[in-house]
Design a protein around this motif. Structure first.
Motif, PDB file in Angstrom:
ATOM      1  N   GLU A 259     -16.260   4.797 -11.659  1.00 42.69           N
ATOM      2  CA  GLU A 259     -17.608   4.598 -10.970  1.00 42.69           C
ATOM      3  C   GLU A 259     -18.031   3.215 -11.040  1.00 42.69           C
ATOM      4  O   GLU A 259     -18.501   2.506 -10.031  1.00 42.69           O
ATOM      5  CB  GLU A 259     -18.868   5.431 -11.489  1.00 42.69           C
ATOM      6  CG  GLU A 259     -18.471   6.949 -10.926  1.00 42.69           C
ATOM      7  CD  GLU A 259     -18.346   6.975  -9.454  1.00 42.69           C
ATOM      8  OE1 GLU A 259     -19.260   6.490  -8.740  1.00 42.69           O
ATOM      9  OE2 GLU A 259     -17.522   7.745  -8.993  1.00 42.69           O
ATOM     10  N   SER A 260     -17.978   2.416 -12.276  1.00 45.54           N
ATOM     11  CA  SER A 260     -18.322   1.092 -12.449  1.00 45.54           C
ATOM     12  C   SER A 260     -17.343   0.302 -11.622  1.00 45.54           C
ATOM     13  O   SER A 260     -17.883  -0.626 -10.908  1.00 45.54           O
ATOM     14  CB  SER A 260     -17.994   0.957 -13.963  1.00 45.54           C
ATOM     15  OG  SER A 260     -18.996   1.344 -14.914  1.00 45.54           O
ATOM     16  N   GLY A 261     -16.068   0.619 -11.504  1.00 43.88           N
ATOM     17  CA  GLY A 261     -15.034  -0.133 -10.741  1.00 43.88           C
ATOM     18  C   GLY A 261     -15.284   0.155  -9.289  1.00 43.88           C
ATOM     19  O   GLY A 261     -15.339  -0.954  -8.450  1.00 43.88           O
ATOM     20  N   TYR A 262     -15.980   1.322  -9.040  1.00 44.61           N
ATOM     21  CA  TYR A 262     -16.081   1.534  -7.527  1.00 44.61           C
ATOM     22  C   TYR A 262     -17.431   0.896  -7.035  1.00 44.61           C
ATOM     23  O   TYR A 262     -17.220   0.146  -5.977  1.00 44.61           O
ATOM     24  CB  TYR A 262     -16.597   3.261  -7.432  1.00 44.61           C
ATOM     25  CG  TYR A 262     -16.448   3.727  -6.068  1.00 44.61           C
ATOM     26  CD1 TYR A 262     -16.322   2.888  -4.824  1.00 44.61           C
ATOM     27  CD2 TYR A 262     -16.698   4.984  -5.829  1.00 44.61           C
ATOM     28  CE1 TYR A 262     -16.251   3.425  -3.559  1.00 44.61           C
ATOM     29  CE2 TYR A 262     -16.638   5.598  -4.674  1.00 44.61           C
ATOM     30  CZ  TYR A 262     -16.409   4.799  -3.311  1.00 44.61           C
ATOM     31  OH  TYR A 262     -16.625   5.405  -2.257  1.00 44.61           O
ATOM     32  N   THR A 308      -6.463   4.059  -4.288  1.00 38.67           N
ATOM     33  CA  THR A 308      -6.697   3.739  -2.801  1.00 38.67           C
ATOM     34  C   THR A 308      -8.169   3.514  -2.488  1.00 38.67           C
ATOM     35  O   THR A 308      -8.177   2.669  -1.696  1.00 38.67           O
ATOM     36  CB  THR A 308      -6.008   5.079  -2.176  1.00 38.67           C
ATOM     37  OG1 THR A 308      -4.754   5.291  -2.576  1.00 38.67           O
ATOM     38  CG2 THR A 308      -6.370   4.893  -0.730  1.00 38.67           C
ATOM     39  N   THR A 309      -8.926   4.435  -3.212  1.00 35.65           N
ATOM     40  CA  THR A 309     -10.381   3.992  -2.790  1.00 35.65           C
ATOM     41  C   THR A 309     -10.984   2.693  -3.267  1.00 35.65           C
ATOM     42  O   THR A 309     -11.472   1.900  -2.569  1.00 35.65           O
ATOM     43  CB  THR A 309     -11.240   4.963  -3.650  1.00 35.65           C
ATOM     44  OG1 THR A 309     -10.973   6.333  -3.228  1.00 35.65           O
ATOM     45  CG2 THR A 309     -12.775   4.855  -3.579  1.00 35.65           C
ATOM     46  N   ILE A 310     -10.317   1.933  -4.452  1.00 33.15           N
ATOM     47  CA  ILE A 310     -10.759   0.618  -4.684  1.00 33.15           C
ATOM     48  C   ILE A 310     -10.047  -0.265  -3.811  1.00 33.15           C
ATOM     49  O   ILE A 310     -10.882  -1.342  -3.158  1.00 33.15           O
ATOM     50  CB  ILE A 310     -10.137   0.275  -6.206  1.00 33.15           C
ATOM     51  CG1 ILE A 310     -10.803   1.123  -7.298  1.00 33.15           C
ATOM     52  CG2 ILE A 310     -10.096  -1.288  -6.471  1.00 33.15           C
ATOM     53  CD1 ILE A 310     -12.326   0.817  -7.487  1.00 33.15           C
ATOM     54  N   ALA A 311      -8.913  -0.111  -3.205  1.00 31.37           N
ATOM     55  CA  ALA A 311      -8.133  -1.026  -2.316  1.00 31.37           C
ATOM     56  C   ALA A 311      -9.149  -0.969  -0.969  1.00 31.37           C
ATOM     57  O   ALA A 311      -9.409  -2.061  -0.520  1.00 31.37           O
ATOM     58  CB  ALA A 311      -6.910  -0.713  -2.119  1.00 31.37           C
ATOM     59  N   GLN A 323      -1.026   1.930  -2.271  1.00 31.24           N
ATOM     60  CA  GLN A 323      -1.508   2.820  -3.241  1.00 31.24           C
ATOM     61  C   GLN A 323      -1.538   4.050  -2.801  1.00 31.24           C
ATOM     62  O   GLN A 323      -1.317   5.052  -3.494  1.00 31.24           O
ATOM     63  CB  GLN A 323      -3.048   2.478  -3.812  1.00 31.24           C
ATOM     64  CG  GLN A 323      -2.838   1.155  -4.362  1.00 31.24           C
ATOM     65  CD  GLN A 323      -2.401   1.218  -5.900  1.00 31.24           C
ATOM     66  OE1 GLN A 323      -2.081   1.897  -6.270  1.00 31.24           O
ATOM     67  NE2 GLN A 323      -2.240   0.028  -6.572  1.00 31.24           N
ATOM     68  N   SER A 324      -1.895   4.431  -1.461  1.00 28.18           N
ATOM     69  CA  SER A 324      -2.052   6.082  -0.743  1.00 28.18           C
ATOM     70  C   SER A 324      -0.557   6.480  -0.759  1.00 28.18           C
ATOM     71  O   SER A 324      -0.288   7.461  -1.127  1.00 28.18           O
ATOM     72  CB  SER A 324      -2.399   5.641   0.635  1.00 28.18           C
ATOM     73  OG  SER A 324      -1.667   5.110   1.579  1.00 28.18           O
ATOM     74  N   GLU A 325       0.544   5.703  -0.387  1.00 27.15           N
ATOM     75  CA  GLU A 325       1.773   5.888  -0.644  1.00 27.15           C
ATOM     76  C   GLU A 325       2.427   6.311  -1.977  1.00 27.15           C
ATOM     77  O   GLU A 325       3.345   7.109  -2.032  1.00 27.15           O
ATOM     78  CB  GLU A 325       2.672   5.210   0.428  1.00 27.15           C
ATOM     79  CG  GLU A 325       2.229   5.096   1.643  1.00 27.15           C
ATOM     80  CD  GLU A 325       3.163   4.322   2.600  1.00 27.15           C
ATOM     81  OE1 GLU A 325       3.786   3.264   1.975  1.00 27.15           O
ATOM     82  OE2 GLU A 325       3.247   4.010   3.623  1.00 27.15           O
ATOM     83  N   ARG A 326       1.634   5.908  -3.012  1.00 23.37           N
ATOM     84  CA  ARG A 326       2.022   6.253  -4.290  1.00 23.37           C
ATOM     85  C   ARG A 326       1.594   7.486  -4.766  1.00 23.37           C
ATOM     86  O   ARG A 326       2.111   8.163  -5.842  1.00 23.37           O
ATOM     87  CB  ARG A 326       1.935   5.162  -5.088  1.00 23.37           C
ATOM     88  CG  ARG A 326       2.574   3.881  -4.912  1.00 23.37           C
ATOM     89  CD  ARG A 326       2.213   2.871  -5.809  1.00 23.37           C
ATOM     90  NE  ARG A 326       2.303   3.130  -7.298  1.00 23.37           N
ATOM     91  CZ  ARG A 326       1.771   2.243  -8.105  1.00 23.37           C
ATOM     92  NH1 ARG A 326       1.096   1.008  -7.706  1.00 23.37           N
ATOM     93  NH2 ARG A 326       2.035   2.559  -9.528  1.00 23.37           N
ATOM     94  N   HIS A 341      -9.339  12.266  -0.185  1.00 20.70           N
ATOM     95  CA  HIS A 341      -8.225  11.431  -0.333  1.00 20.70           C
ATOM     96  C   HIS A 341      -7.570  10.943   0.972  1.00 20.70           C
ATOM     97  O   HIS A 341      -7.284   9.842   1.091  1.00 20.70           O
ATOM     98  CB  HIS A 341      -7.341  11.698  -1.329  1.00 20.70           C
ATOM     99  CG  HIS A 341      -5.903  10.915  -1.609  1.00 20.70           C
ATOM    100  ND1 HIS A 341      -6.373   9.508  -1.814  1.00 20.70           N
ATOM    101  CD2 HIS A 341      -4.907  11.133  -1.641  1.00 20.70           C
ATOM    102  CE1 HIS A 341      -5.045   9.086  -2.135  1.00 20.70           C
ATOM    103  NE2 HIS A 341      -4.247   9.986  -1.883  1.00 20.70           N
ATOM    104  N   GLU A 342      -7.168  11.768   1.795  1.00 19.57           N
ATOM    105  CA  GLU A 342      -6.790  11.882   2.902  1.00 19.57           C
ATOM    106  C   GLU A 342      -7.534  10.822   4.022  1.00 19.57           C
ATOM    107  O   GLU A 342      -7.043   9.939   4.829  1.00 19.57           O
ATOM    108  CB  GLU A 342      -6.344  12.877   3.674  1.00 19.57           C
ATOM    109  CG  GLU A 342      -5.033  13.724   3.036  1.00 19.57           C
ATOM    110  CD  GLU A 342      -4.889  14.877   3.304  1.00 19.57           C
ATOM    111  OE1 GLU A 342      -3.865  15.595   3.230  1.00 19.57           O
ATOM    112  OE2 GLU A 342      -5.848  15.719   3.887  1.00 19.57           O
TER     113      GLU A 342
END
Length: 410
Positions: A259-262, A308-311, A323-326, A341-342
């Motif tokens: 959450e801190s990263g978000y 993916t969210t961070i990106a 990231q999403s494709e990983r 996530h989708e």
């Protein structure tokens, strides 16, 4: 949160500046989030440039977490709610249960063990149902009233603390139902009661869950400093107690790290955002392969989704796609979290100028959990942009999905 309305006669540029400064955001940060220059933002704010077209307006609204375009345009005739979905038909019953006073009934509360079993079943329903708000809306009213009653009637200290920990988690479950509905007052009431009940219980897991949700509530209103304070203080409380505490407290701590990263990503702080994600990934690696936290979803399966969210929060489309494709969404056992996530994947594809793939991914999210995408502001924003698209095939595809989501009837 500053909710003072702006005078109706001020222009778009002044409204943009007010919203930006309320969020504590520099022109450079806002410009980076929407793919423009700081001088372009200044030209808008000073009136040298006119109000941009809808796609750019929507990107500005997303970056500023403006819930209604009228807050930027001042034109109530184009009122478009972005981050608030429709009110669920079961919302009044949930509100009534939250507001009920347990002292006004002579009914005997059920045992805490009974409440815990019902709560566990409710979490299972939430994760397995495609229409999870409907499922929760049926279960929550009686669960809320019984949990409040149990906490009120507990006679000894041990029972009271267990009842308060259970009540805190019931409030947490309630927040998942209430979020993104037109009920901000109720959301805050539940969040604050959850914190109080958790602290009264002294249960580290309950405290962590309540703080995790409170941080999200602060961040969603644009109060990033408050979100950081909640996560930082709770992490400091939990960290010395993590040794031999079990998987759940460790997962909560990892959730707070993320959450801190978000929040850092919302600020446009690239290094801090990815630094926190790296720390969260290390925590996830300490959990069993098949572990999945029932509230936060923190697990080895979810940490790639968090990347993916961070990106996408940093508006890095190419990195978001990578990231999403990983991360295979099929690894995520929860239907609503898989759909979330989708949606994040769709945001990445859309930022990377792959609108057809983005629309296909949103269709997959709708198939996984219709009630997730229906209430998601990011999905709504993409579809609103595509409804304004000149390409007839894309517009038709977006229109069909928007219709299934109920957007065209709102």
């Amino acid at each position: 949160m500053n909710s003072t309305p702006e005078p109706p006669d001020i222009g778009f540029g002044q409204r943009l500046k007010i919203q930006r400064t309320r969020k504590g955001m520099t022109r450079e940060v806002l410009a980076g989030l929407v793919g423009k220059s700081a001088s372009w933002i200044k030209a808008l704010e000073t009136g040298r440039l006119q109000t941009p077209k809808l796609p750019v307006l929507l990107r500005l609204a997303e970056a500023l977490r403006v819930r209604d375009l009228a807050q930027l345009t001042g034109d109530q005739s184009v009122s478009v709610e972005l981050f608030t979905g429709p009110g669920h038909s079961r919302l009044p019953a949930v509100r009534a249960a939250v507001n009920a006073l347990p002292a006004l009934t002579d009914r005997v509360a059920p045992p805490v063990e009974h409440l815990r079993a019902r709560l566990s079943q409710a979490w299972t329903e939430r994760h397995s149902s495609p229409n999870h708000r409907e499922a929760l809306g049926q279960l929550l009213p009686s669960l809320i009233e019984d949990a409040q009653l149990a906490a009120h009637q507990a006679e000894d200290r041990t029972t009271r603390r267990r009842a308060q920990a259970t009540l805190a988690e019931v409030y947490a479950l309630s927040q998942f139902f209430i979020a993104y509905q037109p009920a901000q007052d109720l959301l805050w009431r539940v969040a604050e009661r959850g914190i109080v009940a958790a602290q009264d219980s002294g249960d580290l897991h309950a405290i962590g869950v309540s703080a995790w949700l409170m941080a999200q509530a602060h961040r969603d209103t644009g109060d990033w400093d408050a979100a950081d304070m909640v996560t930082t203080q709770t992490m400091e409380l939990l960290e010395p107690r993590l040794n031999d505490a079990g998987d759940d407290p460790l997962a909560i701590w990892g959730s707070l790290v993320f959450e801190s990263g978000y929040t850092a990503a919302h600020r446009g702080e690239i290094g801090n955002a990815w630094g926190y994600w790296d720390r969260a990934r290390e925590v996830a690696g300490q959990l069993p392969d098949d572990y999945y936290h029932p509230v936060t979803s923190f697990s080895q399966a979810i940490i790639g989704a968090h990347a993916t969210t961070i990106a996408v929060e940093l508006h890095a489309g190419g990195e978001g796609v990578r990231q999403s494709e990983r991360t295979a969404s099929g690894r995520i056992p929860s239907r609503p979290r898989r759909a979330r996530h989708e949606i994040e994947q769709a945001r990445a594809y859309y930022l990377d100028a792959q609108p057809e793939v983005a629309l296909a991914t949103l269709e997959a999210a709708h198939k996984a959990a219709p009630e997730t995408i229906r209430y998601n502001g990011y999905a709504r924003r993409i579809l609103l942009e595509e409804l304004d698209e000149r390409d007839g095939r894309r517009q038709q595809r977006a229109s069909a999905l928007a219709d299934r989501m109920g957007m065209l009837n709102a």
